[in-house]
Design a protein around this motif. Structure first.
Motif, mmCIF file in Angstrom:
data_model
loop_
_atom_site.group_PDB
_atom_site.id
_atom_site.type_symbol
_atom_site.label_atom_id
_atom_site.label_comp_id
_atom_site.label_asym_id
_atom_site.label_seq_id
_atom_site.Cartn_x
_atom_site.Cartn_y
_atom_site.Cartn_z
ATOM 1 N N ALA A 45 0.850 -1.184 0.000
ATOM 2 C CA ALA A 45 0.000 0.000 0.000
ATOM 3 C C ALA A 45 0.883 1.231 0.000
ATOM 4 C CB ALA A 45 -0.878 0.001 1.244
ATOM 5 N N SER A 46 0.391 2.303 -0.597
ATOM 6 C CA SER A 46 1.131 3.568 -0.608
ATOM 7 C C SER A 46 0.429 4.525 0.340
ATOM 8 C CB SER A 46 1.151 4.154 -2.021
ATOM 9 O OG SER A 46 -0.153 4.278 -2.538
ATOM 10 N N LEU A 47 0.998 4.675 1.532
ATOM 11 C CA LEU A 47 0.408 5.531 2.552
ATOM 12 C C LEU A 47 1.210 6.815 2.643
ATOM 13 C CD1 LEU A 47 -0.197 2.876 5.340
ATOM 14 C CD2 LEU A 47 -1.788 3.673 3.599
ATOM 15 N N ASP A 48 0.521 7.904 2.951
ATOM 16 C CA ASP A 48 1.171 9.204 3.075
ATOM 17 C C ASP A 48 1.585 9.437 4.516
ATOM 18 O OD1 ASP A 48 0.740 9.734 0.397
ATOM 19 O OD2 ASP A 48 -1.250 10.579 0.782
ATOM 20 N N GLY A 49 2.763 10.032 4.708
ATOM 21 C CA GLY A 49 3.189 10.412 6.039
ATOM 22 C C GLY A 49 3.842 9.267 6.786
ATOM 23 N N PRO A 50 4.471 9.594 7.932
ATOM 24 C CA PRO A 50 5.149 8.566 8.730
ATOM 25 C C PRO A 50 4.147 7.583 9.321
ATOM 26 C CG PRO A 50 5.035 10.638 9.925
ATOM 27 C CD PRO A 50 4.556 10.929 8.545
ATOM 28 N N ILE A 51 4.546 6.325 9.390
ATOM 29 C CA ILE A 51 3.694 5.280 9.917
ATOM 30 C C ILE A 51 4.313 4.729 11.197
ATOM 31 C CG2 ILE A 51 2.665 3.022 9.478
ATOM 32 C CD1 ILE A 51 1.542 5.300 7.795
ATOM 33 N N THR A 52 3.498 4.570 12.227
ATOM 34 C CA THR A 52 3.937 3.993 13.484
ATOM 35 C C THR A 52 3.127 2.743 13.763
ATOM 36 O OG1 THR A 52 4.501 6.166 14.388
ATOM 37 C CG2 THR A 52 4.190 4.388 15.964
ATOM 38 N N ILE A 53 3.789 1.717 14.212
ATOM 39 C CA ILE A 53 3.049 0.531 14.628
ATOM 40 C C ILE A 53 2.319 0.854 15.924
ATOM 41 C CG2 ILE A 53 3.242 -1.838 15.460
ATOM 42 C CD1 ILE A 53 5.477 -2.328 13.583
ATOM 43 N N ILE A 54 1.029 0.700 15.901
ATOM 44 C CA ILE A 54 0.215 0.990 17.083
ATOM 45 C C ILE A 54 0.252 -0.219 17.998
ATOM 46 C CG2 ILE A 54 -2.100 1.514 17.923
ATOM 47 C CD1 ILE A 54 -2.640 2.932 15.306
ATOM 48 N N HIS A 55 0.672 -0.013 19.232
ATOM 49 C CA HIS A 55 0.764 -1.094 20.199
ATOM 50 C C HIS A 55 -0.494 -1.125 21.069
ATOM 51 C CE1 HIS A 55 5.019 -2.360 19.608
ATOM 52 N NE2 HIS A 55 5.105 -1.157 19.087
ATOM 53 N N ILE A 56 -1.081 -2.288 21.183
ATOM 54 C CA ILE A 56 -2.311 -2.474 21.954
ATOM 55 C C ILE A 56 -2.052 -3.493 23.049
ATOM 56 C CG2 ILE A 56 -4.714 -3.254 21.877
ATOM 57 C CD1 ILE A 56 -4.357 -0.701 20.343
ATOM 58 N N ASP A 57 -2.459 -3.161 24.265
ATOM 59 C CA ASP A 57 -2.356 -4.091 25.385
ATOM 60 C C ASP A 57 -3.602 -4.968 25.390
ATOM 61 O OD1 ASP A 57 -2.160 -5.453 27.778
ATOM 62 O OD2 ASP A 57 -1.454 -3.722 28.919
ATOM 63 N N GLY A 58 -3.414 -6.258 25.148
ATOM 64 C CA GLY A 58 -4.532 -7.181 25.058
ATOM 65 C C GLY A 58 -5.255 -7.425 26.367
ATOM 66 N N ARG A 59 -4.785 -6.837 27.467
ATOM 67 C CA ARG A 59 -5.442 -6.997 28.764
ATOM 68 C C ARG A 59 -6.424 -5.877 29.077
ATOM 69 N NH1 ARG A 59 0.102 -7.250 32.037
ATOM 70 N NH2 ARG A 59 0.283 -5.391 30.720
ATOM 71 N N MET A 60 -6.518 -4.903 28.199
ATOM 72 C CA MET A 60 -7.373 -3.753 28.489
ATOM 73 C C MET A 60 -8.843 -4.161 28.590
ATOM 74 S SD MET A 60 -5.795 -0.923 29.016
ATOM 75 C CE MET A 60 -7.111 0.261 28.749
ATOM 76 N N LEU A 61 -9.497 -3.676 29.626
ATOM 77 C CA LEU A 61 -10.938 -3.866 29.840
ATOM 78 C C LEU A 61 -11.323 -5.338 29.725
ATOM 79 C CD1 LEU A 61 -12.116 -0.680 27.900
ATOM 80 C CD2 LEU A 61 -12.000 -1.006 30.377
ATOM 81 N N GLU A 62 -12.135 -5.700 28.723
ATOM 82 C CA GLU A 62 -12.581 -7.090 28.602
ATOM 83 C C GLU A 62 -11.408 -8.025 28.331
ATOM 84 O OE1 GLU A 62 -13.533 -10.479 25.909
ATOM 85 O OE2 GLU A 62 -12.806 -8.520 25.243
ATOM 86 N N GLY A 63 -10.425 -7.556 27.597
ATOM 87 C CA GLY A 63 -9.179 -8.293 27.416
ATOM 88 C C GLY A 63 -9.324 -9.675 26.834
ATOM 89 N N GLY A 64 -10.232 -9.852 25.878
ATOM 90 C CA GLY A 64 -10.449 -11.166 25.278
ATOM 91 C C GLY A 64 -10.307 -11.150 23.772
ATOM 92 N N GLY A 65 -10.997 -12.091 23.124
ATOM 93 C CA GLY A 65 -10.880 -12.243 21.684
ATOM 94 C C GLY A 65 -11.525 -11.131 20.890
ATOM 95 N N GLN A 66 -12.559 -10.500 21.452
ATOM 96 C CA GLN A 66 -13.220 -9.414 20.723
ATOM 97 C C GLN A 66 -12.242 -8.275 20.436
ATOM 98 O OE1 GLN A 66 -14.852 -6.297 22.702
ATOM 99 N NE2 GLN A 66 -16.787 -6.164 21.626
ATOM 100 N N LEU A 67 -11.389 -7.976 21.401
ATOM 101 C CA LEU A 67 -10.376 -6.930 21.212
ATOM 102 C C LEU A 67 -9.488 -7.270 20.026
ATOM 103 C CD1 LEU A 67 -8.282 -5.184 23.947
ATOM 104 C CD2 LEU A 67 -7.116 -6.263 22.034
ATOM 105 N N VAL A 68 -9.044 -8.521 19.939
ATOM 106 C CA VAL A 68 -8.171 -8.942 18.844
ATOM 107 C C VAL A 68 -8.875 -8.800 17.501
ATOM 108 C CG1 VAL A 68 -6.882 -10.886 17.871
ATOM 109 C CG2 VAL A 68 -6.918 -10.532 20.353
ATOM 110 N N ARG A 69 -10.114 -9.276 17.416
ATOM 111 C CA ARG A 69 -10.851 -9.229 16.149
ATOM 112 C C ARG A 69 -11.039 -7.796 15.665
ATOM 113 N NH1 ARG A 69 -13.523 -13.337 18.957
ATOM 114 N NH2 ARG A 69 -15.070 -11.868 19.763
ATOM 115 N N ASN A 70 -11.435 -6.901 16.553
ATOM 116 C CA ASN A 70 -11.673 -5.513 16.157
ATOM 117 C C ASN A 70 -10.380 -4.799 15.774
ATOM 118 O OD1 ASN A 70 -14.452 -5.593 16.429
ATOM 119 N ND2 ASN A 70 -14.464 -4.805 18.519
ATOM 120 N N VAL A 71 -9.302 -5.080 16.502
ATOM 121 C CA VAL A 71 -8.022 -4.440 16.194
ATOM 122 C C VAL A 71 -7.554 -4.831 14.795
ATOM 123 C CG1 VAL A 71 -5.557 -4.471 16.750
ATOM 124 C CG2 VAL A 71 -7.229 -4.107 18.567
ATOM 125 N N VAL A 72 -7.606 -6.109 14.469
ATOM 126 C CA VAL A 72 -7.143 -6.568 13.158
ATOM 127 C C VAL A 72 -8.041 -6.037 12.042
ATOM 128 C CG1 VAL A 72 -6.762 -8.605 11.723
ATOM 129 C CG2 VAL A 72 -6.000 -8.600 14.099
#
Length: 527
Positions: A51-78
């Motif tokens: 993909a050709s994206l404009d501007g600097p790109i940073t890998i967004i880090h997500i803590d999988g333990r936040m709040l519900e901390g289950g599979g729903q978090l993973v599915r929505n993030v991806v």
């Protein structure tokens, strides 16, 4: 061994697991995708068409333990990563779960499928992985831009746009095969947002749907059943403005009892042409609960006589109540009833009694209270073939066109020391278990209709969400996507009444909203 079996075997070995694999099928030939992030030698691989994206790109880090901390978090993030082109890393995957943490088979299958259709790449996307990185496009493109520190949650972007260029073409047909009864609905939940969007940008000059076949479980603990998807989620999405979506059941698959996988086909129609192919604005704030006009009952249960040994579970189940001599139920009156017949009768009686007590007092839409009782209909009664394959779904249709649903899935017989199950014989134990399923399902529907959370006395209480608690968390990602680079006009004078009462939000809903803020921007809900 056939060619297809050999290809399946290769895909399983390359993924480092033996329980899941996925493959896609085009119009002329089938192709098998190796484990995302690895080539056929088990080494990190790259992909083409970055993909050709404009501007600097940073890998967004997500803590999988936040709040519900289950599979729903993973599915929505991806899903959001694929839609925006922003790479993500998730640490402590399913870190709040008791027992086994890390990716489950259904998560790995869904992530691998999304990586395949967006030509992305996954690092450590195998079953059991505690940390994974998802690149929605070519990995090398992102490395030179990644300046975030490991194990650190990167600040969410101020504003994120949906990716709308160089989107890989979508094929007309895909297949995802799970070797276990992993939830079909949760796999689909992960891929649908990207698939419905990317198909609207695809080079295919057709309005035909993208067909997705998924094998796995249709009635699985802690996940929406096929029946809930078909009777509640699909019609609600359509009412709220998303495109047509068809679902077809070919065979049921259960997480209890003998291993017997099910299969479902989804026909995903593309988004209707809008400005920049945006998702529609859901405008949930314009809806209110209205009166229930009718309630549908779905019963899935075996035609086994209640007094048959098979109806009482395994030898271990029967030992629990072997020495009990005193009865609290007159099981003789049900001696000729099957489990399915008993559930049909008790569910309708219990529901009718509960609705009469509630008096169905829901706002009729013009400020008046409605006291009419809704019609109760037996929508589906289906025989299953094992004593553990028992399921109930209650679906309440409101006059505003939206639908509420509650369900109950068999998860074991009543224990001997449970509060309601003392001094019972075999058939009484079965009846107690069935009654518990009915009571829990009807009770949750009554709770949905009642709306017991009232004004806190400060005049700050908002309105009751228009959908049930489980549907609400599944709408969050679509609600957020409809707000990207948009604004919604609201009546500023109605500060309290025009805001949902957050006391109705589940932890899943709060988690989904938090995830959207991390990837789509902290101000996404202020659009």
């Amino acid at each position: 061994m056939s060619v297809n079996d050999m290809l399946d075997k290769i895909a399983m070995v390359m993924s480092g697991q033996t329980s899941e694999h996925f493959f896609t099928k085009g119009t002329k030939s089938a192709e098998v995708n190796m484990a995302p992030g690895y080539d056929r030698h088990g080494k990190p691989s790259s992909v083409t068409n970055p993909a050709s994206l404009d501007g600097p790109i940073t890998i967004i880090h997500i803590d999988g333990r936040m709040l519900e901390g289950g599979g729903q978090l993973v599915r929505n993030v991806v899903a959001l990563s694929a839609l925006t082109g922003l790479p993500i890393t998730i640490d402590n995957i399913r870190g709040n779960r008791q027992g086994k943490t890390g990716l489950k088979g259904s998560h790995a299958a869904a992530i691998g499928f999304i990586a395949g259709i967006c030509q992305g790449e996954v690092v450590d996307g195998h079953v059991g992985s505690q940390r994974m990185t998802f690149y929605p496009r070519k990995r090398e493109f992102y490395h030179s831009h990644d300046r975030s520190e490991p194990n650190q949650i990167s600040p969410a972007p101020q504003q994120t746009k949906l990716f709308n260029s160089d989107v890989p073409p979508i094929k007309p047909e895909y297949k995802i095969h799970q070797h276990t009864a992993g939830s079909i609905s949760l796999v689909f939940q992960a891929l649908y947002p990207y698939l419905v969007y990317a198909s609207s940008l695809s080079s295919m000059d057709t309005k035909e749907p993208v067909r997705v076949h998924i094998t796995g479980g249709t009635n699985v603990t802690f996940s929406p059943s096929f029946d809930y998807i078909n009777q509640v989620l699909v019609p609600n999405l359509r009412t709220l403005g998303l495109p047509k979506l068809n679902v077809r059941l070919h065979k049921r698959g259960w997480s209890t009892g003998p291993k017997d996988l099910g299969s479902v086909t989804f026909d995903v129609y593309p988004l209707e042409p809008l400005e920049s192919h945006w998702f529609p604005i859901l405008k949930l704030h314009e809806y209110r609960r209205t009166e229930v006009t009718w309630v549908n009952i779905t019963i899935l249960a075996p035609d086994i006589n209640i007094q048959d040994r098979e109806a009482h579970g395994s030898r271990h189940d029967r030992r629990k109540i072997k020495h009990e001599k005193h009865h609290t139920y007159d099981s003789d009156m049900y001696s000729h009833w099957t489990i399915r017949e008993y559930l049909e009768d008790q569910c309708e009686k219990s529901l009718r009694k509960a609705l009469k007590g509630l008096n169905n007092k829901r706002p009729s839409g013009d400020g008046d209270e409605s006291t009419s009782e809704p019609t109760i209909q037996r929508h589906l009664s289906e025989a299953t073939h094992h004593h553990t394959h028992i399921y109930i779904l209650l679906v309440a249709h409101m006059s505003n066109g939206l639908i509420l649903g509650t369900d109950a899935l068999f998860d074991g017989y009543e224990k001997r020391d449970s509060r309601k199950n003392r001094n019972r014989d075999n058939s009484d134990n079965t009846i107690a278990t069935l009654d518990n399923l009915v009571d829990s399902c009807v009770g949750r529907l009554v709770e949905e209709l009642d709306g017991s959370k009232r004004d806190d006395g400060n005049g700050n209480a908002g309105y009751h969400p228009v959908v049930d608690v489980h549907m609400r968390d599944q709408l969050v990602i679509f609600e957020a996507l409809g707000l990207v680079n948009r604004s919604v006009e609201r009546n500023e004078s109605s500060v309290g009444s025009d805001v949902e009462d957050q006391r109705y939000w589940s932890l899943h809903t709060r988690t989904a909203r938090w995830v959207c803020e991390q990837i789509l921007g902290q101000d996404i809900w202020n659009a």
